[in-house]
Design a protein around this motif. Structure first.
Motif, PDB file in Angstrom:
ATOM      1  N   GLU A 140       0.820  -1.215   0.000  1.00 15.43           N
ATOM      2  CA  GLU A 140       0.000   0.000   0.000  1.00 15.43           C
ATOM      3  C   GLU A 140       0.853   1.263   0.000  1.00 15.43           C
ATOM      4  O   GLU A 140       0.534   2.230  -0.681  1.00 15.43           O
ATOM      5  CB  GLU A 140      -0.949   0.010   1.209  1.00 15.43           C
ATOM      6  N   ALA A 141       1.940   1.247   0.754  1.00 15.56           N
ATOM      7  CA  ALA A 141       2.819   2.419   0.824  1.00 15.56           C
ATOM      8  C   ALA A 141       3.489   2.709  -0.516  1.00 15.56           C
ATOM      9  O   ALA A 141       3.884   3.848  -0.784  1.00 15.56           O
ATOM     10  CB  ALA A 141       3.885   2.205   1.905  1.00 15.56           C
ATOM     11  N   ASP A 142       3.613   1.697  -1.372  1.00 14.80           N
ATOM     12  CA  ASP A 142       4.281   1.862  -2.660  1.00 14.80           C
ATOM     13  C   ASP A 142       3.328   2.264  -3.790  1.00 14.80           C
ATOM     14  O   ASP A 142       3.793   2.690  -4.856  1.00 14.80           O
ATOM     15  CB  ASP A 142       5.001   0.570  -3.054  1.00 14.80           C
ATOM     16  N   LEU A 143       2.025   2.121  -3.591  1.00 16.03           N
ATOM     17  CA  LEU A 143       1.072   2.426  -4.670  1.00 16.03           C
ATOM     18  C   LEU A 143       1.236   3.834  -5.245  1.00 16.03           C
ATOM     19  O   LEU A 143       1.188   3.998  -6.474  1.00 16.03           O
ATOM     20  CB  LEU A 143      -0.369   2.208  -4.199  1.00 16.03           C
ATOM     21  N   PRO A 144       1.449   4.877  -4.422  1.00 16.50           N
ATOM     22  CA  PRO A 144       1.615   6.221  -5.010  1.00 16.50           C
ATOM     23  C   PRO A 144       2.842   6.347  -5.914  1.00 16.50           C
ATOM     24  O   PRO A 144       2.901   7.230  -6.755  1.00 16.50           O
ATOM     25  CB  PRO A 144       1.754   7.134  -3.784  1.00 16.50           C
ATOM     26  N   ARG A 177      10.678   0.589  -9.105  1.00 10.34           N
ATOM     27  CA  ARG A 177      10.303  -0.825  -9.092  1.00 10.34           C
ATOM     28  C   ARG A 177       9.982  -1.208  -7.663  1.00 10.34           C
ATOM     29  O   ARG A 177      10.622  -0.739  -6.728  1.00 10.34           O
ATOM     30  CB  ARG A 177      11.432  -1.714  -9.594  1.00 10.34           C
ATOM     31  N   ALA A 178       9.029  -2.111  -7.487  1.00  8.19           N
ATOM     32  CA  ALA A 178       8.628  -2.522  -6.144  1.00  8.19           C
ATOM     33  C   ALA A 178       9.790  -3.140  -5.395  1.00  8.19           C
ATOM     34  O   ALA A 178       9.936  -2.943  -4.196  1.00  8.19           O
ATOM     35  CB  ALA A 178       7.459  -3.501  -6.216  1.00  8.19           C
ATOM     36  N   GLU A 179      10.612  -3.884  -6.101  1.00  6.60           N
ATOM     37  CA  GLU A 179      11.777  -4.509  -5.471  1.00  6.60           C
ATOM     38  C   GLU A 179      13.018  -3.978  -6.167  1.00  6.60           C
ATOM     39  O   GLU A 179      13.288  -4.317  -7.307  1.00  6.60           O
ATOM     40  CB  GLU A 179      11.708  -6.033  -5.625  1.00  6.60           C
ATOM     41  N   SER A 180      13.777  -3.155  -5.454  1.00  5.40           N
ATOM     42  CA  SER A 180      14.939  -2.528  -6.085  1.00  5.40           C
ATOM     43  C   SER A 180      16.016  -3.530  -6.474  1.00  5.40           C
ATOM     44  O   SER A 180      16.877  -3.241  -7.293  1.00  5.40           O
ATOM     45  CB  SER A 180      15.534  -1.465  -5.159  1.00  5.40           C
ATOM     46  N   ARG A 214      -4.827   0.129  -7.744  1.00  8.11           N
ATOM     47  CA  ARG A 214      -5.185  -0.247  -6.377  1.00  8.11           C
ATOM     48  C   ARG A 214      -5.052  -1.754  -6.245  1.00  8.11           C
ATOM     49  O   ARG A 214      -5.162  -2.496  -7.230  1.00  8.11           O
ATOM     50  CB  ARG A 214      -6.585   0.200  -6.013  1.00  8.11           C
ATOM     51  N   ASN A 215      -4.803  -2.180  -5.026  1.00  8.69           N
ATOM     52  CA  ASN A 215      -4.774  -3.609  -4.756  1.00  8.69           C
ATOM     53  C   ASN A 215      -6.209  -4.120  -4.699  1.00  8.69           C
ATOM     54  O   ASN A 215      -7.113  -3.429  -4.213  1.00  8.69           O
ATOM     55  CB  ASN A 215      -4.061  -3.890  -3.429  1.00  8.69           C
ATOM     56  N   ARG A 216      -6.405  -5.314  -5.197  1.00  9.80           N
ATOM     57  CA  ARG A 216      -7.711  -5.950  -5.136  1.00  9.80           C
ATOM     58  C   ARG A 216      -7.877  -6.564  -3.745  1.00  9.80           C
ATOM     59  O   ARG A 216      -6.936  -7.136  -3.205  1.00  9.80           O
ATOM     60  CB  ARG A 216      -7.821  -7.036  -6.210  1.00  9.80           C
ATOM     61  N   PRO A 217      -9.067  -6.469  -3.138  1.00  8.83           N
ATOM     62  CA  PRO A 217      -9.261  -7.038  -1.797  1.00  8.83           C
ATOM     63  C   PRO A 217      -8.941  -8.531  -1.733  1.00  8.83           C
ATOM     64  O   PRO A 217      -8.438  -9.018  -0.731  1.00  8.83           O
ATOM     65  CB  PRO A 217     -10.745  -6.796  -1.512  1.00  8.83           C
ATOM     66  N   GLU A 218      -9.200  -9.249  -2.825  1.00 10.04           N
ATOM     67  CA  GLU A 218      -8.944 -10.693  -2.845  1.00 10.04           C
ATOM     68  C   GLU A 218      -7.527 -11.038  -3.271  1.00 10.04           C
ATOM     69  O   GLU A 218      -7.177 -12.194  -3.426  1.00 10.04           O
ATOM     70  CB  GLU A 218      -9.972 -11.418  -3.707  1.00 10.04           C
ATOM     71  N   GLY A 219      -6.689 -10.018  -3.455  1.00  6.57           N
ATOM     72  CA  GLY A 219      -5.300 -10.224  -3.851  1.00  6.57           C
ATOM     73  C   GLY A 219      -5.065  -9.827  -5.293  1.00  6.57           C
ATOM     74  O   GLY A 219      -5.943  -9.955  -6.140  1.00  6.57           O
TER      75      GLY A 219
END
Length: 187
Positions: A126-130, A138-141, A171-176
């Motif tokens: 969630e902190a990375d979405l913006p 990239r999510a994983e540097s 956005r993230n989906r509630p079910e993943g």
């Protein structure tokens, strides 16, 4: 020959990176020309799914298309829109494990049309979405360029969409998984 093949592959990667940077810079400066015409978003969604079918099959990922019965017409550059949506599908396929699924969906609500790309992958913190649409992010540097991409695809998608009067969000989906949506006014 094996050294030359490796060097040639790296040259192609660098060439693509330079072209992506050029495109992104032009789009950010609003200097990129657009051939905006009425276009059927339904047809574009079909073309993008067709383009990625082989890659999805190779990775054992289900690639689905969900379209409304009515045709959604927007005014946009078809080639640039195909590139933007293609970047979303490419990203989803890149980060999904084998056996996952990606859905490209079109929804018409009132005076707007939304084309979304959803998956059942790991999603994004969630902190990375913006930061998702920032260049080079990239999510994983620690990811290598050959598995994690250059970090330009979503930045390019955002610029191509916003320069034509649309909006893009994730956005993230509630079910993943992750859902990235592009919204345009209907013409």
């Amino acid at each position: 020959e094996q050294h030359i093949a490796g060097a040639l592959e790296e040259t192609y990667l660098l060439e693509r990176l330079v072209e992506d940077l050029r495109l992104l810079t032009l789009a950010e400066a609003r200097q990129l020309p657009f051939d905006r015409r009425p276009m059927a978003l339904n047809d574009l969604a079909r073309r993008v799914v067709d383009l990625f079918c082989a890659e999805a099959e190779e990775k054992h990922i289900a690639l689905e298309l969900r379209l409304p019965p009515e045709t959604a017409i927007i005014v946009a550059d078809a080639q640039r829109m195909e590139q933007a949506v293609g970047n979303l599908v490419s990203n989803a396929l890149r980060y999904l494990p084998e056996g996952g699924w990606v859905q490209v969906a079109l929804d018409v609500t009132g005076s707007q049309v939304e084309i979304s790309v959803s998956d059942n992958g790991p999603g994004v913190a969630e902190a990375d979405l913006p930061r998702l649409f920032e260049r080079f992010w990239r999510a994983e540097s620690a990811r290598a360029r050959n598995t994690g991409g250059s970090g330009l695809g979503l930045a390019i998608a955002r610029e191509l969409v916003e320069a034509q009067g649309g909006s893009i969000s994730a956005r993230n989906r509630p079910e993943g998984g992750l859902r990235v949506a592009i919204v345009f006014p209907i013409s």
